[in-house]
Design an enzyme around this catalytic site. Structure first.
Site, short mmCIF file in Angstrom:
data_model
loop_
_atom_site.label_atom_id
_atom_site.label_comp_id
_atom_site.label_asym_id
_atom_site.label_seq_id
_atom_site.Cartn_x
_atom_site.Cartn_y
_atom_site.Cartn_z
N TYR A 72 51.33 93.10 -45.07
CA TYR A 72 50.53 94.15 -44.23
C TYR A 72 49.32 94.43 -44.95
O TYR A 72 48.20 94.67 -44.36
CB TYR A 72 51.38 95.46 -44.47
CG TYR A 72 50.85 96.46 -43.41
CD1 TYR A 72 51.36 96.58 -42.21
CD2 TYR A 72 50.01 97.30 -43.93
CE1 TYR A 72 50.69 97.77 -41.22
CE2 TYR A 72 49.30 98.21 -43.07
CZ TYR A 72 49.83 98.35 -41.72
OH TYR A 72 49.06 99.39 -40.81
N PHE A 124 26.39 91.14 -22.90
CA PHE A 124 27.82 90.70 -22.30
C PHE A 124 28.24 91.74 -21.55
O PHE A 124 28.08 92.94 -21.98
CB PHE A 124 28.41 90.10 -23.25
CG PHE A 124 29.84 89.59 -22.24
CD1 PHE A 124 29.60 88.64 -21.51
CD2 PHE A 124 31.24 90.19 -22.89
CE1 PHE A 124 30.71 88.02 -20.76
CE2 PHE A 124 31.96 89.56 -21.96
CZ PHE A 124 32.23 88.71 -20.99
N ASP A 215 25.30 89.33 -31.73
CA ASP A 215 27.04 89.20 -31.00
C ASP A 215 26.93 87.57 -31.10
O ASP A 215 26.08 86.94 -30.49
CB ASP A 215 26.67 89.72 -29.54
CG ASP A 215 27.76 89.18 -28.73
OD1 ASP A 215 28.60 88.22 -29.00
OD2 ASP A 215 28.10 89.66 -27.53
N ALA A 217 29.31 85.19 -30.64
CA ALA A 217 30.56 84.40 -30.17
C ALA A 217 30.32 83.04 -29.99
O ALA A 217 31.05 82.23 -30.28
CB ALA A 217 30.78 84.98 -28.69
N LYS A 258 35.73 82.01 -29.05
CA LYS A 258 34.85 80.96 -28.73
C LYS A 258 34.57 79.82 -29.79
O LYS A 258 35.27 78.98 -30.07
CB LYS A 258 33.43 81.68 -28.22
CG LYS A 258 33.46 82.26 -26.83
CD LYS A 258 34.20 83.73 -26.81
CE LYS A 258 33.92 84.30 -25.52
NZ LYS A 258 34.56 85.68 -25.50
N HIS A 450 35.42 93.92 -11.80
CA HIS A 450 35.80 92.61 -11.29
C HIS A 450 37.10 91.97 -11.59
O HIS A 450 37.74 91.11 -10.89
CB HIS A 450 34.65 91.50 -11.78
CG HIS A 450 34.62 91.57 -13.20
ND1 HIS A 450 34.16 92.68 -13.97
CD2 HIS A 450 34.95 90.54 -14.15
CE1 HIS A 450 34.10 92.44 -15.29
NE2 HIS A 450 34.76 91.06 -15.40
N1 F0G Z 1 30.32 88.85 -26.24
C1 F0G Z 1 30.17 87.88 -25.62
C2 F0G Z 1 28.59 87.05 -25.54
C3 F0G Z 1 31.07 87.34 -24.95
O1 F0G Z 1 30.83 86.20 -24.10
C4 F0G Z 1 32.19 87.99 -24.76
C5 F0G Z 1 33.40 87.39 -24.03
C6 F0G Z 1 32.44 89.14 -25.59
C7 F0G Z 1 31.35 89.73 -26.18
C8 F0G Z 1 33.80 89.85 -25.73
O2 F0G Z 1 34.67 88.96 -26.36
O3 F0G Z 1 36.33 88.62 -24.84
O4 F0G Z 1 36.85 88.39 -27.36
O5 F0G Z 1 36.59 90.64 -26.21
N2 F0G Z 1 33.41 86.67 -23.21
C9 F0G Z 1 34.34 86.11 -22.31
C10 F0G Z 1 33.67 85.26 -21.30
C11 F0G Z 1 35.33 87.07 -21.87
O6 F0G Z 1 34.57 84.78 -20.54
O7 F0G Z 1 32.77 84.91 -21.28
P1 F0G Z 1 36.36 89.27 -26.14
#
Ligand code: F0G
Length: 458
Positions: A72, A124, A215, A217, A258, A450
């Site tokens: 934990y 996003f 951000d 990702a 990602k 959506h």
């Molecule tokens: N920021 C970006 C640039 C993203 O593309 C996403 C998610 C998130 C934040 C949120 O992250 O899904 O882990 O909570 N993108 C996905 C997509 C859902 O299909 O582009 P998450």
């Protein structure tokens, strides 16, 4: 003769794909109110709905699943993750979260107040959702070139510095908790941000005393584009470019589904101990104790390995080449796409492909539904359905672009799958004149509609 680039991996485990007929799919999507999120994955042949959490893990990552320390508090898997983030990105403190939007929830709980404004390159939808949920506003300052799909620009994710400065002057530093840079910029087509633009944005932020949050990702794909398109960095390693990208960032947050090459997970990383402590309050309330924050030990271990695999040059080269291969095929069939092709997906321009369908009838959703019926290819609408309604007026916000996104899962599909997808889109294009009208909404949720929207054909 130059040898072609190939994936730096081979297949050990396979998953089945099921085939249904066109007629079966046509009936199914009607029963499901023309919402592709309602379709069972068995009913999809090539699933390009998202590149998020859909990648294949390596044998080293699966080994970490067995090695996961599920304590934990103070799990060794957590320390593996911390070491990887520090080594690759240069941040001391890491707050794990179960995915990207959970990181947004924690970070914005500590920093965004009602009436605030968060400027950045096209946020996003979950980022925007988390800002608007706090009665603050996300201000899009992406360069205008991003919104012209046919126009070539090497870094369409860039921030327009003049626009940014005018937002700062209008609202003032006290109402701007941070400037948000998203790399790559998903909303405008997985388009990269140049190092020069990151540096100039950071300099502007510093001038006004505003922090920069990123951000990240798809940060590794962004670094690959910098190496390939920004002359000054062509001889730099991916790892050195990443360090340079994050040099002036105060905070980064990541959906590790990602470029982290895992199926679930996320984190916030930073060097400021005071802010880290404030985040901790929210982590404990929303996610879990500080050393796991919503992730299992095994998932953190797999992520620690995935972060290294995700910044490997050969992996990134193959990844981007696969996206470009599909892009070229679509172009050869005369299908209009966002150019140049971005890092993780193809974005088909529905305004150009179906100019006779008004935006109020969701042309990109029509393309998505037709691609599904035609070949069982599942993409996602990035247009007016996703843009949702103006929180003040409650009316549809007509999106700047109507796009069908075909996102490629990492290390999953082969070149023949890409050929199949392109042929499917070519068949949809061949009968576009027969598509006379789009959809109307029969049911929608308050926010992020959506996912659950119900539609009928007009
Ligand atoms: N920021 C970006 C640039 C993203 O593309 C996403 C998610 C998130 C934040 C949120 O992250 O899904 O882990 O909570 N993108 C996905 C997509 C859902 O299909 O582009 P998450």
């Amino acid at each position: 003769m130059q040898l072609p680039t190939i994936p730096p991996f081979k297949t050990k485990v396979v998953e089945p794909v099921y085939f249904r007929t066109r007629e079966e799919r046509k009936k199914k999507i009607r029963e499901q109110h023309f919402n592709l999120f309602n379709i069972h994955s068995d009913w999809v042949i090539v699933d390009l709905m998202t590149d998020s959490g859909t990648g294949a893990m390596s044998e080293q990552q699966w080994s970490e699943i067995m090695l996961g320390d599920e304590s934990y508090a103070g799990s060794e898997s957590y320390f593996k993750l911390i070491r990887a983030v520090k080594d690759i990105m240069g941040f001391e403190y890491v707050a794990p979260t179960h995915q990207g939007r959970a990181a947004e929830n924690i970070l914005f709980s500590a920093t965004v107040r009602e009436g605030d404004v968060v400027p950045g390159n096209a946020h996003f939808d979950t980022t925007k959702g988390h800002i608007e949920f706090r009665k603050a506003r996300a201000m899009d300052c992406t360069i205008k070139e991003a919104y012209d799909t046919g126009l070539y620009h090497p870094f369409k994710g860039n921030i327009d510095l003049e626009k940014l400065e005018s937002v700062i002057k209008e609202y003032g530093k006290d109402r701007i908790p941070f400037i948000n840079i998203t790399v790559t910029c998903n909303t405008v087509g997985g388009q990269p941000v140049s190092l020069q633009n990151i540096r100039e944005t950071s300099a502007l932020a510093k001038k006004y005393g505003i922090p920069v949050y990123m951000d990240i990702a798809r940060y590794a794909e962004n670094a690959y584009f910098i190496k390939n398109r920004e002359a000054a960095y062509k001889d730099w390693s991916i790892r050195d470019i990443i360090r340079e990208m994050f040099k002036d960032a105060d905070v980064v947050w990541m959906s590790s589904k990602k470029d982290g090459l895992v199926n679930i997970g996320g984190f916030i990383a930073l060097n400021d101990p005071d802010l880290y402590e404030r985040l901790g309050q929210f982590t404990i309330v929303y996610e879990g104790f500080l050393t796991y924050g919503g992730m299992s030990g095994r998932a953190m271990g797999a992520l620690a390995v995935g972060l290294y695999e995700g910044v490997d040059f050969h992996y990134l080269q193959d990844r981007v080449h696969q996206v470009q291969y599909l892009g070229q095929k679509l172009k050869d069939y005369g299908i209009p796409i966002q150019e140049p092709v971005g890092g993780h997906a193809l974005y088909i321009d529905a305004k150009k492909m179906l100019p006779h369908i008004p935006q109020t009838q969701y042309p990109a959703q029509l393309l998505a539904v037709e691609a599904y019926i035609e070949g069982g290819v599942r993409g996602v609408e990035i247009g007016t359905l996703l843009a949702d309604r103006d929180p003040e007026t409650g009316k549809d916000r007509l999106a700047e672009m109507e796009l069908l996104r075909l996102a490629l899962p990492r290390r999953v599909y082969s070149r023949s799958h890409m050929d199949y997808v392109a042929a499917t889109m070519a068949r949809v294009a061949a009968r576009k004149e027969e598509l006379k009208t789009g959809f109307r909404i029969t049911k929608q949720a308050q926010i992020l509609r959506h996912f659950t929207v119900e539609l009928e054909r007009i």
